[in-house]
Design a protein around this motif. Structure first.
Motif, PDB file in Angstrom:
ATOM      1  N   ASP A  96      33.671  28.593  27.026  1.00  0.00           N
ATOM      2  CA  ASP A  96      33.481  29.752  27.900  1.00  0.00           C
ATOM      3  C   ASP A  96      32.040  29.869  28.393  1.00  0.00           C
ATOM      4  O   ASP A  96      31.637  30.920  28.908  1.00  0.00           O
ATOM      5  N   CYS A  98      29.212  30.273  26.852  1.00  0.00           N
ATOM      6  CA  CYS A  98      28.421  31.331  26.219  1.00  0.00           C
ATOM      7  C   CYS A  98      28.020  30.864  24.820  1.00  0.00           C
ATOM      8  O   CYS A  98      28.516  31.365  23.806  1.00  0.00           O
ATOM      9  N   ARG A 101      26.786  33.437  22.035  1.00  0.00           N
ATOM     10  CA  ARG A 101      27.814  34.132  21.257  1.00  0.00           C
ATOM     11  C   ARG A 101      28.281  33.274  20.080  1.00  0.00           C
ATOM     12  O   ARG A 101      28.517  33.781  18.987  1.00  0.00           O
ATOM     13  N   PRO A 141      23.229  36.407  30.470  1.00  0.00           N
ATOM     14  CA  PRO A 141      24.247  37.140  31.237  1.00  0.00           C
ATOM     15  C   PRO A 141      25.534  37.391  30.470  1.00  0.00           C
ATOM     16  O   PRO A 141      26.121  38.474  30.579  1.00  0.00           O
ATOM     17  N   CYS A 142      26.018  36.395  29.691  1.00  0.00           N
ATOM     18  CA  CYS A 142      27.328  36.545  29.058  1.00  0.00           C
ATOM     19  C   CYS A 142      27.302  37.552  27.914  1.00  0.00           C
ATOM     20  O   CYS A 142      28.362  37.935  27.404  1.00  0.00           O
ATOM     21  N   LEU A 143      26.121  38.018  27.488  1.00  0.00           N
ATOM     22  CA  LEU A 143      26.028  39.014  26.416  1.00  0.00           C
ATOM     23  C   LEU A 143      25.495  40.353  26.917  1.00  0.00           C
ATOM     24  O   LEU A 143      25.431  41.313  26.149  1.00  0.00           O
ATOM     25  N   ASN A 145      25.117  43.619  29.934  1.00  0.00           N
ATOM     26  CA  ASN A 145      25.866  44.385  30.937  1.00  0.00           C
ATOM     27  C   ASN A 145      24.899  45.291  31.677  1.00  0.00           C
ATOM     28  O   ASN A 145      23.681  45.163  31.538  1.00  0.00           O
ATOM     29  N   TRP A 185      21.520  28.004  26.533  1.00  0.00           N
ATOM     30  CA  TRP A 185      22.920  28.360  26.713  1.00  0.00           C
ATOM     31  C   TRP A 185      23.670  27.292  27.514  1.00  0.00           C
ATOM     32  O   TRP A 185      24.840  27.454  27.804  1.00  0.00           O
TER      33      TRP A 185
END
Length: 375
Positions: A96, A98, A101, A141-143, A145, A185
């Motif tokens: 994905d 990320c 994560r 970005p993927c963690l 908001n 990442w």
């Protein structure tokens, strides 16, 4: 009688010298990706110890994306982006995209045949979106908001922003990870040393198991100067070797009969053989000296702190953004940018670019040679 005794041993020797037939295994997944070759193999259900691979090197095809995946027992599945069989390195990434994560959960390669030459320590911080924007921090970005931003800080001998971030952000977790590619990442590079097939791959041979009962490996199908295939070589051995051997046996029998008839004795001729064996070149690479490093071009950034290429505004060694009026250094032949102080320390220990591994110069090669003679 002598011929009846000789031929069984002759054909038995041909059978024993012929390598065991390789098991038919798939070499790619439906979605494509890197070619799967020994020591890797596509095993059912991603079993790392299946019949198509060396123990611990089992791969599989993802049921969801049909991509090539590697299953690390303590960390889960990762997509395989690239395999370099010459240097025995493999690049993997999160399916994905990320990786942070995955690092937050667990990333452990113990119990696997893989390792890494370099390891880095990171700390993740939770900052408000306003603080991250005002401080010019690079978020994940993927963690993140719209309400908060997750920021990574690497602790090295060259750069440490942990103290700055602790005053404005909340630390989440600190962890150590292997060598990462173009921003941590984007992928992780792992290496393996056993089994060692580098010499065979460089000589364009096929590295695989010597037989089906042990883990010994051997290099098969080495290309010859004449370009003959293995089947052609066996045809020559059988088609030419056997008649020639029969002729030799007949000639020896004839000479022996004549010698017994004439009552003469002869001495076997003395034949000397000499062989020279040159092993594969062993290259010893050392770091560069100060004058060589200082000869590489430097660039001083302007007020923007950014280079013309959009992906080059981060130093690949310390993974921090370039700041205005900082001094960068470029390595010849590959045109990669780095902080001058970062890459200078690197080149003192490694005579190659940290990204593409090209050697710009200043290394030394040591090529041993071995000579064997016998009579």
């Amino acid at each position: 009688m002598a011929l009846l005794t000789f031929f069984p041993f002759f054909f038995l020797s041909l059978y024993l010298l012929k390598p065991a037939a390789a098991i038919t295994c798939s070499t790619s997944c439906p979605a494509g990706g890197p070619e799967v070759k020994f020591p890797f193999g596509l095993n059912p259900d991603g079993n790392p110890n299946g019949p198509c691979s060396y123990p611990g090197f089992g791969l599989s095809c993802s049921n969801r994306t049909h991509e090539l995946v590697l299953n690390l027992p303590q960390s889960g599945q990762f997509v395989v982006r690239y395999i370099d069989y010459d240097t025995q390195q493999i690049w993997i990434n999160d399916p994905d995209f990320c990786l942070p994560r995955r690092f937050l959960r667990s990333f452990n390669i113990s119990g696997t045949p893989f390792d890494s030459e370099f390891w880095y320590t990171f700390t993740l911080f939770n900052c408000s979106a306003i603080e991250a924007a005002e401080g010019g921090l690079r978020t994940i970005p993927c963690l993140s908001n719209q309400n908060y931003s997750i920021v990574a800080s690497q602790t090295t001998s060259f750069f440490d922003s942990t103290n700055v971030l602790q005053s404005a952000c909340r630390p989440i977790r600190t962890f150590t990870i292997p060598f990462v590619w173009y921003g941590w990442w984007d992928g992780v590079r792992l290496e393996w040393n056993n089994p060692d097939c580098r010499s065979c791959v460089q000589r364009r041979g096929d590295c695989r198991f010597r037989n089906r009962t042990s883990l010994e490996i051997e290099c098969f199908n080495m290309p010859s100067q004449g370009g003959l295939s293995r089947s052609a070589k066996y045809g020559i051995i059988i088609g030419v070797g056997i008649p020639g051997l029969l002729s030799l046996i007949g000639l020896v029998s004839f000479i022996g009969s004549r010698m017994r008839t004439n009552g003469r004795r002869g001495n076997l001729p003395s034949i000397e053989f000499s062989a020279s064996i040159s092993p594969s070149q062993a290259i010893l690479i050392t770091g560069l000296d100060g004058p060589t490093i200082d000869s590489y071009p430097k660039t001083k950034l302007g007020e923007s702190g950014r280079l013309p290429k959009p992906n080059d505004n981060i130093c690949p060694i310390c993974l921090s953004e370039y700041q205005p009026k900082e001094t960068l250094r470029t390595i010849p032949d590959c045109n990669h940018y780095f902080h001058s102080h970062c890459v200078d320390e690197w080149l003192k220990m490694n005579a190659s670019c940290p990204l593409c591994r090209n050697s710009p110069g200043g290394s030394s090669e040591v090529t041993p040679s071995i000579s064997i003679s016998s009579s």
